[in-house]
Design an enzyme around this catalytic site. Structure first.
Site, PDB file in Angstrom:
ATOM      1  N   ARG A  69      27.621  51.751  32.132  1.00 11.96           N
ATOM      2  CA  ARG A  69      28.519  51.233  32.090  1.00 11.96           C
ATOM      3  C   ARG A  69      28.412  50.506  30.056  1.00 11.96           C
ATOM      4  NH1 ARG A  69      33.157  48.103  33.453  1.00 11.96           N
ATOM      5  NH2 ARG A  69      33.476  46.002  32.969  1.00 11.96           N
ATOM      6  N   ILE A  95      37.972  46.462  29.015  1.00 19.37           N
ATOM      7  CA  ILE A  95      37.593  47.188  29.753  1.00 19.37           C
ATOM      8  C   ILE A  95      37.465  46.739  31.178  1.00 19.37           C
ATOM      9  CG2 ILE A  95      34.699  46.754  29.725  1.00 19.37           C
ATOM     10  CD1 ILE A  95      33.805  49.636  30.321  1.00 19.37           C
ATOM     11  N   SER A  96      37.943  47.310  32.436  1.00 23.67           N
ATOM     12  CA  SER A  96      38.865  46.483  33.073  1.00 23.67           C
ATOM     13  C   SER A  96      36.555  45.629  34.319  1.00 23.67           C
ATOM     14  CB  SER A  96      38.874  47.227  34.119  1.00 23.67           C
ATOM     15  OG  SER A  96      40.489  47.756  33.058  1.00 23.67           O
ATOM     16  N   GLN A  97      37.476  45.388  34.722  1.00 25.51           N
ATOM     17  CA  GLN A  97      37.104  44.979  35.877  1.00 25.51           C
ATOM     18  C   GLN A  97      36.073  45.152  36.894  1.00 25.51           C
ATOM     19  OE1 GLN A  97      38.024  41.659  37.859  1.00 25.51           O
ATOM     20  NE2 GLN A  97      36.459  40.597  38.936  1.00 25.51           N
TER      21      GLN A  97
END
Lengths: 246, 813
Positions: A69, A95-97
């Site tokens: 990530r 950028i999502s959780q």
């Protein structure tokens, strides 16, 4: 001769220390990634009643554990890359959780031979997760700079089964349809009718609903084998709006 | 004296103008919830300056001219400079619950914007001290300037862009310095004045445009829209009502159709996007007169009432770019009255983009009214078959809670009653809101409608209400009379054909809900049936969000946060639970905390460290308490009336300008009057000690009490007037109240000056601190308890302060 020794020594020290730095760097990220996975697993257990299972698919969690990530976030945020929170990636996008990424991927219910369409590439992180699980991922990004960055990044990281396109995701990719799964991470005020057509009967579409940094709920669109459309609102958390007994 | 007076006038006018301008600027680059923060930091500037000048006067009074000129120049430079710095600070309120650094950045914003107010206040304070003998004259210049400044900025915002206004305001500092230099009678004064004049004339042009260009949050709708290839702003329009940007996005069109049925295979035609302050969105839809191209509108939840009516007379409230008017045209409405508050929006549809919009606002059956929705409904005589309240706010701001602190008078019990009165027999009121899960807006709207029905005397509101939901919107119907069986059948068919879910209609059963867009539990149905049942109050209390009906006294429709849910939401952070919290509220609490810390550090701490005679002895408590109470009470009343008058003047900027103008001018006059008045009391030996304060407090109490009762009625009768009339009426209404409120502070101060003159800086300091806090505290209390309670608390505080100083202060202590 002495001069040569000094040069050789410096060169060797340089290589060794660079190697150590690289190794400790990747070790650090790996450890953080493992912690992130543990955290997601804990959160999944806590919400098992809501999402209807005790754990997410093993392949999804494996995909989450494999994708670096930190490669998908801006350089100054790498240290926060494995925190369970959304992060800004520029151009008004996030950028999502990680927990939400895992949940959305799981909701798609995809398998190894599937072909998936993603609308809204962003950093490319979601596509990278999907690429671990399916045969091919097509992803479309509206913002040229983001799309090109994601394309370069995914190529550098060696993802061969992801095709990034820059353009309008509203019409999907008619020539490559139907898709076994569609994920619409770009904000949508309505579900584009062409995307529903491009969903294979038995396929699923997931749309996170909410603003930046705020995924309120996940909209799950299921196209049954008879073509009938069913939609569900999945709240990622267990939150009973009434106190006491309900 | 005249020239320093004019300098003061200019500085005060510019400072208050800056305050109003900042409200606009921050609304554009961020969101609309910084009003109380801006008022608070302006007061902090004045409070800190009071302490600073009091402690340093022995150095600066002999160098009065240099000190004033230096601060005036700095004021001019920092007006623009501070804003440039604020734009450089990467403050993102959306991230505030994720990243602690955002609190520091918020503090950075607060401190940067504090500087110009501090410099302006330094100019004013030093003149007060230098010209002690003419203090009332200076005070008049100060307050007159402030009053004029408040209104001046509204006028400027009609003519110039906010960024241009900022640059123009920056010239006020050098001009004030020039005026003061002329009054100094020293050898260099004329040359210096000329230099400052020249500087003032060139000041608006020294700032590179790219430095002052507004950097709108990248997460706002406009910024996101402009990311699309070839998207561009094709026209911009400024007014105090907002900055309009019309965006064309030819490559990737807008396609705005919120919650469009999944059964609809049509695509919306091309649209132009109107963004207000970079956020709220309204589309202008391409229309060639063909019904076929706009048939998608029949697949929105808001189309429901047209399936229950034949050729209706329609009133659209909040017409904007005309989407709801198009919907009415599609459904062959007989006549359409479209109400829009912003004339520039109407011009866009009627003239600039008339061909694109298919001349919808010029059609015979469409009548456009430039008015505010509530005012139009209250004063009009015509009745309608359908009143349609448009979806005015953007989804992202609604879902994230950006509007949590913005009052909205469109969705209150009183508003719904007024809409109801304008319905023909068999007519419908239709209101569409964004859908949130777990439900919030929808239940609050339903509950508000039930209360409105009860107040209208209906025995069984459930017979006159219906609600449906798409996956993204919910539409409420309130019928003038009971629903017929045929109408209920039509609702069921409408939902079935579009895969929308019925939430409620008369006679609904549990088996008929939650069929298409499945929720884990039928939360909406459970909620509305509980609201219609006997256990309504218990349900509302037990619900984890505030869903109690909104009223004109507490019109915070978008505020759902309950403190007792906070811990649970924070614990769910890792599982995506934070969107359950509206971020506007934590920002407000953070602002309050930092205001408390900064006012302590900048106002009280220097006094404590640098004054030898620290507040000691028996008098201490009384003086501290008196001035603390006054600081809180004054701002409580001022803030409550700013919010109350939004209903009358229709926009926070108009309300803030008119109410602030009136408070500043008339509190100043009251203050001047109080001196002569108390002298008369003393001459008459009539209980001089406490009576003047008690009399002023009695005046405040009586006027406030009358306003709480009669203002709604007055607003109702005067609503139809234009703002050209309403602004002077507002000033006249506030005048007597402000006049009385201007008295207790100087009356108390004169007592302290007589008994303990060394306590005067403390009196100022404590009053300043309380004011800084109360500007924000008033908003928090209003959100939770309503404006009237804030006014009542203020009256109690005034009463306490009158009691505290009823007995004379002891000179010997």
């Amino acid at each position: 001769m002495n001069k040569c020794r000094v040069i050789l020594f410096t060169f060797l020290v340089g290589i060794v220390s660079a190697g150590m730095a690289f190794s400790s760097d990747s070790d650090e990220y790996r450890a953080k990634r493992e912690r992130m996975i543990e955290e997601i697993e804990g959160d999944v257990k806590a919400t098992s009643r809501r999402i209807g299972k005790k754990e997410l698919s093993k392949s999804v969690m494996k995909g989450m554990a494999n994708v670096p990530r930190h490669e998908f976030v801006p350089g100054n945020l790498r240290r926060s890359a494995y925190e369970n929170r959304p992060l800004p990636i520029g151009y008004g996008q996030t950028i999502s959780q990680p927990y939400i990424v895992a949940l959305m991927t799981d909701l798609l219910d995809i398998e190894g031979d599937d072909i998936v369409l993603e609308v809204g590439t962003g950093s490319g992180y979601q596509a990278a997760i999907l690429a671990q699980l399916v045969k091919k991922v097509y992803t479309i990004e509206i913002i040229k700079e983001l799309g090109e960055q994601a394309k370069g990044r995914l190529e550098d990281l060696g993802y061969k089964n992801i095709a990034v396109q820059v353009g309008d995701g509203y019409y999907g990719l008619e020539g490559l349809a139907p898709f076994d799964g569609i994920i619409v991470t770009a904000a949508a005020n309505h579900v584009p009718p062409p995307l529903i057509k491009q969903l294979r009967p038995g396929g699923r579409m997931v749309i996170p609903v909410g603003g930046a940094f705020m995924t309120q709920q996940l909209m799950l669109v299921e196209k049954r084998n008879d073509g009938k459309i069913i939609t569900k609102q999945v709240l990622p958390v267990i939150f009973v709006p009434l106190t006491g007994g309900h | 004296m005249i020239r320093p007076g004019f300098s003061i006038f200019l500085i005060s006018a510019a400072a208050i103008s800056y305050e109003i301008l900042l409200i606009r600027l921050l609304s554009i680059i961020q969101w609309h919830h910084f009003v109380s923060m801006i008022i608070s930091l302006a007061l902090l500037g004045y409070g800190a300056s009071g302490t600073f000048v009091a402690l340093t006067q022995k150095w600066f009074v002999p160098r009065f001219g240099i000190f004033f000129i230096g601060n005036a120049i700095l004021f001019g430079l920092t007006i623009v400079g501070s804003f440039i710095i604020v734009q450089q600070i990467a403050f993102n309120p959306l991230e505030i619950m994720w990243e602690n650094r955002q609190f520091l950045r918020l503090l950075g914003v607060y401190l940067a914007l504090f500087v110009p107010f501090f410099c302006a206040a330094n100019c004013i304070c030093i003149v007060f001290i230098r010209f002690k003998d003419q203090i009332h004259r200076i005070y008049r210049f100060d307050l007159l300037g402030a009053g004029v400044g408040a209104l001046l900025m509204v006028i400027m915002l009609f003519k110039f862009s906010p960024a241009t206004c900022l640059k123009i305001l920056g010239a006020a500092g050098p001009f004030a310095a020039a005026l003061l230099a002329l009054s100094l009678h020293v050898s260099w004064s004329r040359r210096a004045a000329l230099g400052f004049m020249l500087f003032g004339c060139t000041a608006p042009f020294i700032w590179p445009q790219e430095w002052v260009s507004l950097r709108i949050s990248e997460y706002k709708g406009l910024s996101l829209a402009l990311r699309a290839p070839n998207a561009k702003i094709i026209s911009e329009h400024f007014s105090p009502l907002g900055w309009l940007a019309v965006v064309q996005s030819p490559t990737i069109p807008f396609r705005y159709a919120p919650g469009l049925s999944l059964n609809c295979s049509m695509e919306p035609p091309p649209q132009l996007g109107i963004f207000t302050d970079g956020g709220a969105f309204s589309p202008i839809t391409w229309y060639d007169g063909s019904r076929e191209h706009i048939a998608y509108l029949d697949y929105l939840s808001s189309a429901l009432p047209y399936h229950l009516l034949e050729g209706p007379e329609v009133l659209v409230l909040g017409a904007g770019g005309g989407m709801d008017v198009l919907m009415a045209l599609y459904h062959q409405a007989k006549n359409i009255d479209a109400v829009e508050i912003n004339p520039q929006v109407v011009e866009l549809v009627r003239r600039m983009h008339a061909d694109f919009a298919g001349h919808i606002y010029q059609k015979k059956k469409v009548m456009v009214h430039l008015a505010e929705a509530r005012g139009f409904v209250t004063e009009g005589k015509k009745s309608y078959d359908l009143i349609q309240v448009s979806l005015l706010d953007s989804f992202s701001s609604s879902i994230s809670g950006a509007g949590a602190l913005t009052p909205s008078y469109l969705y209150t019990v009183e508003a719904l009653q007024e809409y109801f009165h304008r319905l023909k027999p068999g007519g419908f009121l239709a209101i569409t809101r964004w859908l949130k899960v777990p439900p919030r807006d929808a239940l609050r709207l339903f509950g508000t409608a039930i209360t409105a029905c009860q107040k209208l005397g209906m025995d069984d509101p459930g017979q006159q209400l219906a609600m449906i939901r798409s996956w993204k919107t919910a539409t409420l119907l309130l019928k003038k009379d009971v629903f017929s069986k045929a109408e209920v059948s039509a609702i069921i068919s409408f939902c079935h054909e579009r895969s929308f879910d019925a939430v409620y209609y008369p006679g609904i059963t549990k088996t008929e809900v939650n069929r298409y867009n499945l929720l884990e539990e039928p939360y909406f149905y459970q909620g509305v049936t509980a609201l219609l049942g006997k256990e309504r109050n218990e349900f509302v209390n037990r619900y984890k969000f505030h869903i109690s009906p909104t009223t004109d006294d507490r019109p915070y429709f978008f505020h759902f946060f309950k403190w007792r849910t906070l811990r649970e939401i924070l614990a769910l952070k890792g599982q995506g639970g934070l969107p359950l919290l509206e971020w506007g509220y934590p920002v407000l609490i953070a602002t309050l905390l930092q205001a408390a810390i900064m006012s302590f550090v900048l106002v009280l701490l220097p006094l404590a460290l640098l004054t030898r005679n620290i507040m000691a002895g028996r008098q201490r408590g009384r003086i501290i308490f008196y001035f603390f109470c006054l600081g809180l009470a004054f701002l409580f009343i001022e803030m409550a009336f700013i919010q109350k008058f939004i209903l009358f003047l229709h926009h926070p900027v108009y309300s803030a300008s008119a109410v602030l103008c009136a408070f500043l001018i008339f509190a100043g006059l009251g203050s001047g009057f109080s001196k002569r008045w108390s002298e008369n009391f003393e001459r008459l030996r009539a209980c001089a000690n406490g009576l003047p304060i008690a009399t002023a407090v009695a005046g405040i109490g009586i006027i406030s009490f009358l306003y709480v009762i009669f203002l709604p009625l007055m607003f109702q009768h005067l609503m139809y007037l234009s703002n050209l009339w309403k602004i002077p009426i507002t000033i006249l209404l506030i005048a007597p109240l402000a006049f009385c409120m201007g008295m207790p502070f100087p009356l108390g101060l004169s007592k302290v000056a007589y008994a303990r003159p060394d306590f005067i800086p403390w009196a100022w300091g404590i009053n300043g601190c309380a004011s800084v806090l109360s500007a924000i505290l008033a908003t928090i209390l209003s959100v939770h308890f309503g404006f009237n309670l804030v006014i009542e608390i203020a009256l109690v505080l005034y009463f306490i302060s009158a009691v505290i100083l009823w007995r004379p202060l002891d000179k010997t202590t």
